[in-house]
Write a protein that holds these residues in place. Structure first.
Motif, PDB file in Angstrom:
ATOM      1  N   PRO A 111      84.619  51.057  33.136  1.00  0.00           N
ATOM      2  CA  PRO A 111      85.736  51.285  32.220  1.00  0.00           C
ATOM      3  C   PRO A 111      85.361  50.969  30.775  1.00  0.00           C
ATOM      4  O   PRO A 111      84.388  50.272  30.519  1.00  0.00           O
ATOM      5  CB  PRO A 111      86.789  50.299  32.715  1.00  0.00           C
ATOM      6  CG  PRO A 111      86.001  49.156  33.270  1.00  0.00           C
ATOM      7  CD  PRO A 111      84.768  49.780  33.861  1.00  0.00           C
ATOM      8  N   SER A 112      86.157  51.492  29.884  1.00  0.00           N
ATOM      9  CA  SER A 112      86.100  51.176  28.457  1.00  0.00           C
ATOM     10  C   SER A 112      87.523  51.207  27.927  1.00  0.00           C
ATOM     11  O   SER A 112      88.363  51.947  28.447  1.00  0.00           O
ATOM     12  CB  SER A 112      85.277  52.202  27.682  1.00  0.00           C
ATOM     13  OG  SER A 112      83.933  52.136  28.021  1.00  0.00           O
ATOM     14  N   THR A 113      87.761  50.433  26.881  1.00  0.00           N
ATOM     15  CA  THR A 113      89.102  50.365  26.305  1.00  0.00           C
ATOM     16  C   THR A 113      88.995  50.358  24.786  1.00  0.00           C
ATOM     17  O   THR A 113      88.178  49.627  24.226  1.00  0.00           O
ATOM     18  CB  THR A 113      89.835  49.096  26.792  1.00  0.00           C
ATOM     19  OG1 THR A 113      89.839  49.082  28.226  1.00  0.00           O
ATOM     20  CG2 THR A 113      91.266  49.054  26.290  1.00  0.00           C
ATOM     21  N   LEU A 114      89.824  51.165  24.146  1.00  0.00           N
ATOM     22  CA  LEU A 114      89.926  51.195  22.691  1.00  0.00           C
ATOM     23  C   LEU A 114      91.321  50.738  22.296  1.00  0.00           C
ATOM     24  O   LEU A 114      92.305  51.101  22.951  1.00  0.00           O
ATOM     25  CB  LEU A 114      89.715  52.617  22.157  1.00  0.00           C
ATOM     26  CG  LEU A 114      88.382  53.294  22.456  1.00  0.00           C
ATOM     27  CD1 LEU A 114      88.420  54.752  21.993  1.00  0.00           C
ATOM     28  CD2 LEU A 114      87.242  52.547  21.790  1.00  0.00           C
ATOM     29  N   VAL A 115      91.406  49.947  21.225  1.00  0.00           N
ATOM     30  CA  VAL A 115      92.692  49.575  20.643  1.00  0.00           C
ATOM     31  C   VAL A 115      92.726  50.202  19.259  1.00  0.00           C
ATOM     32  O   VAL A 115      91.846  49.950  18.429  1.00  0.00           O
ATOM     33  CB  VAL A 115      92.874  48.041  20.565  1.00  0.00           C
ATOM     34  CG1 VAL A 115      94.234  47.700  19.959  1.00  0.00           C
ATOM     35  CG2 VAL A 115      92.716  47.405  21.943  1.00  0.00           C
ATOM     36  N   VAL A 116      93.728  51.028  19.044  1.00  0.00           N
ATOM     37  CA  VAL A 116      93.845  51.827  17.823  1.00  0.00           C
ATOM     38  C   VAL A 116      95.004  51.284  16.986  1.00  0.00           C
ATOM     39  O   VAL A 116      96.097  51.044  17.515  1.00  0.00           O
ATOM     40  CB  VAL A 116      94.086  53.312  18.186  1.00  0.00           C
ATOM     41  CG1 VAL A 116      94.181  54.179  16.940  1.00  0.00           C
ATOM     42  CG2 VAL A 116      92.983  53.807  19.123  1.00  0.00           C
ATOM     43  N   ASP A 117      94.749  51.076  15.692  1.00  0.00           N
ATOM     44  CA  ASP A 117      95.795  50.530  14.817  1.00  0.00           C
ATOM     45  C   ASP A 117      96.817  51.600  14.431  1.00  0.00           C
ATOM     46  O   ASP A 117      96.666  52.778  14.768  1.00  0.00           O
ATOM     47  CB  ASP A 117      95.183  49.834  13.597  1.00  0.00           C
ATOM     48  CG  ASP A 117      94.444  50.763  12.652  1.00  0.00           C
ATOM     49  OD1 ASP A 117      94.705  51.989  12.628  1.00  0.00           O
ATOM     50  OD2 ASP A 117      93.571  50.254  11.902  1.00  0.00           O
ATOM     51  N   ARG A 118      97.855  51.184  13.734  1.00  0.00           N
ATOM     52  CA  ARG A 118      98.936  52.104  13.360  1.00  0.00           C
ATOM     53  C   ARG A 118      98.477  53.214  12.408  1.00  0.00           C
ATOM     54  O   ARG A 118      99.159  54.223  12.255  1.00  0.00           O
ATOM     55  CB  ARG A 118     100.097  51.329  12.738  1.00  0.00           C
ATOM     56  CG  ARG A 118     100.805  50.434  13.730  1.00  0.00           C
ATOM     57  CD  ARG A 118     102.048  49.805  13.118  1.00  0.00           C
ATOM     58  NE  ARG A 118     102.554  48.709  13.906  1.00  0.00           N
ATOM     59  CZ  ARG A 118     103.390  48.840  14.922  1.00  0.00           C
ATOM     60  NH1 ARG A 118     103.797  50.028  15.276  1.00  0.00           N
ATOM     61  NH2 ARG A 118     103.817  47.774  15.584  1.00  0.00           N
ATOM     62  N   ASP A 119      97.326  53.011  11.766  1.00  0.00           N
ATOM     63  CA  ASP A 119      96.776  54.040  10.874  1.00  0.00           C
ATOM     64  C   ASP A 119      95.920  55.048  11.631  1.00  0.00           C
ATOM     65  O   ASP A 119      95.360  55.962  11.027  1.00  0.00           O
ATOM     66  CB  ASP A 119      95.940  53.391   9.772  1.00  0.00           C
ATOM     67  CG  ASP A 119      96.779  52.522   8.850  1.00  0.00           C
ATOM     68  OD1 ASP A 119      97.962  52.876   8.605  1.00  0.00           O
ATOM     69  OD2 ASP A 119      96.273  51.488   8.380  1.00  0.00           O
ATOM     70  N   GLY A 120      95.781  54.864  12.948  1.00  0.00           N
ATOM     71  CA  GLY A 120      94.998  55.799  13.758  1.00  0.00           C
ATOM     72  C   GLY A 120      93.518  55.488  13.803  1.00  0.00           C
ATOM     73  O   GLY A 120      92.720  56.323  14.220  1.00  0.00           O
ATOM     74  N   ASN A 121      93.143  54.274  13.393  1.00  0.00           N
ATOM     75  CA  ASN A 121      91.732  53.882  13.384  1.00  0.00           C
ATOM     76  C   ASN A 121      91.432  52.922  14.530  1.00  0.00           C
ATOM     77  O   ASN A 121      92.267  52.079  14.878  1.00  0.00           O
ATOM     78  CB  ASN A 121      91.384  53.211  12.058  1.00  0.00           C
ATOM     79  CG  ASN A 121      91.571  54.157  10.894  1.00  0.00           C
ATOM     80  OD1 ASN A 121      91.150  55.311  10.946  1.00  0.00           O
ATOM     81  ND2 ASN A 121      92.227  53.692   9.851  1.00  0.00           N
ATOM     82  N   VAL A 122      90.233  53.038  15.099  1.00  0.00           N
ATOM     83  CA  VAL A 122      89.840  52.178  16.208  1.00  0.00           C
ATOM     84  C   VAL A 122      89.572  50.775  15.662  1.00  0.00           C
ATOM     85  O   VAL A 122      88.639  50.554  14.903  1.00  0.00           O
ATOM     86  CB  VAL A 122      88.609  52.737  16.948  1.00  0.00           C
ATOM     87  CG1 VAL A 122      88.166  51.787  18.052  1.00  0.00           C
ATOM     88  CG2 VAL A 122      88.917  54.113  17.522  1.00  0.00           C
TER      89      VAL A 122
END
Length: 163
Positions: A111-122
């Motif tokens: 697995p892999s997980t990305l958390v993206v901020d409200r500006d759409g950036n990882v």
């Protein structure tokens, strides 16, 4: 990862028959999890992912799974077993999404997980199995930065913290 990169647009049909498009979640914190029902670390991390989803969705956090190398029947059984209620893009349609993420995730990092901020950036990337504690802390950091705390332009890169 160093500077935060924009998340490419991800879209596709989901296991429940609906459609998911990241463009519909602009302005939200988004967690993207790459998984497969055949993957032991994916099974191990599923309860923690569900718990963070349950705790954070009232804060406007959206989750989406990218199911890979699976049958829909096996993926749906996995979601039922672990009580996953956030949408997952099907294996059939996740290939395009994974291709879009090729500069952010190694091709076999499941697995892999990305958390993206409200500006759409990882803002954060976890390669390998994540835990409740790690994911909760990453999501909380992104939520806090969205609520006026000092915002770093640096992305957090985490290698699996779980055995």
């Amino acid at each position: 990862m160093s500077d935060r990169e924009p998340l490419p647009r991800l879209r596709g049909g989901t296991l429940d028959g609906s459609q998911f498009d990241t463009a519909e979640h602009d302005g939200s914190v988004l967690v993207v999890n790459v998984w497969g029902s055949w993957c032991p670390p994916c099974r191990a991390e599923a309860p923690g992912l569900r718990r963070v989803w349950d705790e954070s969705r009232a804060d406007g956090v959206q989750f989406v799974g990218l199911n890979v190398r699976d049958t829909d029947a096996a993926a749906i059984a996995f979601e039922r077993r672990y009580r996953i209620t956030y949408p997952s893009i099907t294996t059939e349609e996740s290939g395009e999404a994974l291709l879009a993420l090729r500069t952010m995730l190694p091709p076999n990092a499941i697995p892999s997980t990305l958390v993206v901020d409200r500006d759409g950036n990882v803002a954060a990337r976890v390669i390998g199995r994540t835990t409740y504690r790690t994911l909760r802390a990453l999501v909380d950091d992104v939520l806090e930065s969205a609520n006026g705390a000092a915002k770093s332009k640096e992305a957090v890169d985490v290698r699996s913290d779980a055995g």
